[in-house]
Design a protein around this motif. Sequence first.
Motif, mmCIF file in Angstrom:
data_model
loop_
_atom_site.group_PDB
_atom_site.id
_atom_site.type_symbol
_atom_site.label_atom_id
_atom_site.label_comp_id
_atom_site.label_asym_id
_atom_site.label_seq_id
_atom_site.Cartn_x
_atom_site.Cartn_y
_atom_site.Cartn_z
ATOM 1 N N PHE A 185 48.739 2.398 95.995
ATOM 2 C CA PHE A 185 47.377 2.189 96.492
ATOM 3 C C PHE A 185 46.414 2.403 95.337
ATOM 4 C CE2 PHE A 185 43.464 4.349 97.914
ATOM 5 C CZ PHE A 185 42.899 3.348 98.684
ATOM 6 N N TYR A 186 45.434 1.513 95.203
ATOM 7 C CA TYR A 186 44.410 1.670 94.162
ATOM 8 C C TYR A 186 43.036 1.408 94.764
ATOM 9 C CZ TYR A 186 41.296 0.831 90.271
ATOM 10 O OH TYR A 186 40.218 0.890 89.418
ATOM 11 N N THR A 187 42.074 2.244 94.379
ATOM 12 C CA THR A 187 40.672 1.991 94.688
ATOM 13 C C THR A 187 39.851 2.098 93.414
ATOM 14 O OG1 THR A 187 38.749 2.607 96.026
ATOM 15 C CG2 THR A 187 40.216 4.411 95.354
ATOM 16 N N ALA A 188 38.974 1.116 93.196
ATOM 17 C CA ALA A 188 38.108 1.125 92.012
ATOM 18 C C ALA A 188 36.896 2.018 92.197
ATOM 19 C CB ALA A 188 37.645 -0.303 91.704
ATOM 20 N N LEU A 189 36.645 2.464 93.423
ATOM 21 C CA LEU A 189 35.488 3.310 93.689
ATOM 22 C C LEU A 189 35.759 4.739 93.217
ATOM 23 C CD1 LEU A 189 34.733 1.959 97.270
ATOM 24 C CD2 LEU A 189 33.660 1.256 95.105
ATOM 25 N N GLY A 190 34.693 5.548 93.116
ATOM 26 C CA GLY A 190 34.867 6.946 92.760
ATOM 27 C C GLY A 190 34.313 7.339 91.409
ATOM 28 N N HIS A 191 33.324 6.588 90.909
ATOM 29 C CA HIS A 191 32.745 6.932 89.604
ATOM 30 C C HIS A 191 31.862 8.172 89.669
ATOM 31 C CE1 HIS A 191 30.797 6.457 85.691
ATOM 32 N NE2 HIS A 191 29.640 6.592 86.309
ATOM 33 N N THR A 192 31.051 8.278 90.711
ATOM 34 C CA THR A 192 30.011 9.313 90.734
ATOM 35 C C THR A 192 30.511 10.608 91.370
ATOM 36 O OG1 THR A 192 29.116 8.704 92.905
ATOM 37 C CG2 THR A 192 28.272 7.495 90.999
ATOM 38 N N VAL A 193 29.891 11.699 90.978
ATOM 39 C CA VAL A 193 30.170 12.992 91.619
ATOM 40 C C VAL A 193 29.860 12.910 93.113
ATOM 41 C CG1 VAL A 193 29.427 15.409 91.732
ATOM 42 C CG2 VAL A 193 29.766 14.312 89.501
ATOM 43 N N GLU A 194 28.756 12.239 93.447
ATOM 44 C CA GLU A 194 28.315 12.162 94.838
ATOM 45 C C GLU A 194 29.324 11.439 95.730
ATOM 46 O OE1 GLU A 194 25.052 12.952 92.154
ATOM 47 O OE2 GLU A 194 26.490 11.286 92.193
ATOM 48 N N ALA A 195 30.081 10.508 95.173
ATOM 49 C CA ALA A 195 31.053 9.758 95.983
ATOM 50 C C ALA A 195 32.020 10.692 96.696
ATOM 51 C CB ALA A 195 31.826 8.781 95.101
ATOM 52 N N TYR A 196 32.384 11.789 96.028
ATOM 53 C CA TYR A 196 33.417 12.674 96.572
ATOM 54 C C TYR A 196 32.888 13.598 97.673
ATOM 55 C CZ TYR A 196 36.153 10.692 92.898
ATOM 56 O OH TYR A 196 36.827 9.791 92.100
ATOM 57 N N ASP A 197 31.573 13.558 97.895
ATOM 58 C CA ASP A 197 30.987 14.257 99.041
ATOM 59 C C ASP A 197 30.785 13.329 100.230
ATOM 60 O OD1 ASP A 197 30.805 16.808 97.925
ATOM 61 O OD2 ASP A 197 28.927 16.322 96.908
ATOM 62 N N ASP A 198 31.020 12.037 100.034
ATOM 63 C CA ASP A 198 30.788 11.040 101.080
ATOM 64 C C ASP A 198 31.970 11.048 102.051
ATOM 65 O OD1 ASP A 198 30.519 8.783 102.651
ATOM 66 O OD2 ASP A 198 30.099 7.422 100.990
ATOM 67 N N PRO A 199 31.746 11.363 103.332
ATOM 68 C CA PRO A 199 32.855 11.401 104.290
ATOM 69 C C PRO A 199 33.609 10.083 104.388
ATOM 70 C CG PRO A 199 30.890 12.414 105.230
ATOM 71 C CD PRO A 199 30.461 11.775 103.949
ATOM 72 N N LEU A 200 32.903 8.949 104.233
ATOM 73 C CA LEU A 200 33.590 7.657 104.294
ATOM 74 C C LEU A 200 34.530 7.479 103.110
ATOM 75 C CD1 LEU A 200 30.758 5.212 105.493
ATOM 76 C CD2 LEU A 200 32.644 6.175 106.829
ATOM 77 N N PHE A 201 34.073 7.869 101.919
ATOM 78 C CA PHE A 201 34.941 7.733 100.747
ATOM 79 C C PHE A 201 36.111 8.714 100.815
ATOM 80 C CE2 PHE A 201 35.944 8.565 96.177
ATOM 81 C CZ PHE A 201 36.540 7.327 95.938
ATOM 82 N N ARG A 202 35.855 9.920 101.290
ATOM 83 C CA ARG A 202 36.961 10.876 101.436
ATOM 84 C C ARG A 202 38.010 10.352 102.412
ATOM 85 N NH1 ARG A 202 35.575 17.266 101.254
ATOM 86 N NH2 ARG A 202 34.316 17.305 99.356
ATOM 87 N N ALA A 203 37.567 9.757 103.497
ATOM 88 C CA ALA A 203 38.517 9.204 104.461
ATOM 89 C C ALA A 203 39.261 8.005 103.869
ATOM 90 C CB ALA A 203 37.793 8.806 105.745
ATOM 91 N N HIS A 204 38.584 7.231 103.031
ATOM 92 C CA HIS A 204 39.217 6.125 102.301
ATOM 93 C C HIS A 204 40.350 6.661 101.419
ATOM 94 C CE1 HIS A 204 39.562 2.406 100.030
ATOM 95 N NE2 HIS A 204 39.064 2.947 98.923
ATOM 96 N N LEU A 205 40.076 7.723 100.684
ATOM 97 C CA LEU A 205 41.105 8.338 99.849
ATOM 98 C C LEU A 205 42.243 8.900 100.694
ATOM 99 C CD1 LEU A 205 39.019 10.309 97.193
ATOM 100 C CD2 LEU A 205 40.279 8.181 96.848
ATOM 101 N N ARG A 206 41.902 9.620 101.750
ATOM 102 C CA ARG A 206 42.933 10.222 102.595
ATOM 103 C C ARG A 206 43.866 9.146 103.165
ATOM 104 N NH1 ARG A 206 39.982 12.157 106.266
ATOM 105 N NH2 ARG A 206 39.729 14.292 105.506
ATOM 106 N N GLY A 207 43.266 8.054 103.644
ATOM 107 C CA GLY A 207 44.075 6.986 104.222
ATOM 108 C C GLY A 207 44.976 6.323 103.205
ATOM 109 N N GLY A 208 44.436 6.083 102.008
ATOM 110 C CA GLY A 208 45.245 5.455 100.966
ATOM 111 C C GLY A 208 46.380 6.341 100.497
#
Length: 215
Positions: A185-208
């Motif tokens: 699994f690869y995601t190109a998102l995740g450049h910013t510090v703030e991304a890792y506080d975003d519940p949607l992005f965290r769930a994206h990572l968890r699912g992948g």
Amino acid sequence: MADPALLVYTRTTGYRHDSIPAGVAALRALGGFEVHAHEDPAALEEPLDRYAAVVFLSTSGEVLTPAGRERLAAYVEGGGGFVGVHAAACTEDDWPYYGDLLGARFAGHPPVQPGRVLVEDRDHPATRHLPPVWEVTDEWYDFRACPRRTAHVLLRADESSYTGGTMGDDHPLAWCRAQGAGRVFYTALGHTVEAYDDPLFRAHLRGGITWAAGR
């Protein structure tokens, strides 16, 4: 029963993202996995079978020894899970197998800016929680070639929503694929510090990660 373990590898020999510590903290906070974070390439020279998945979190440059390359390839081919986040696509340029494993290699990016992500697969664990159009601020990676030939695309960029994209209408941002008996699994998102506080992005990572680990 102990949680399955993840090897989260964050070594950089090129550009180093300020968001790496936030990324490690976010992965620890996901729950369900015991996170072993490493910068030392010797961590990839040890047997990897005890890990549910190996995560390259914004690694950059050449980060593996020859022995580490052998271990990682054997692990994935034998059924292990591999996850690449953001700058994992800027990694191991001298190792052709890695580019095939990941599905695409980084080509460049415009400045960080807001834009729209389009969800192609609404059923995958990495995307089923997302709205059909997801507004994010990130570093919009372009790739040297489209990974669609060998990968199942989950997210793509709407290049009309930001400036500087170079791939046109078919611009994948996240995908999954098989490599031997393993899952990638690869995601190109995740450049910013703030991304890792975003519940949607965290769930994206968890699912992948959960998908790659076969769970």
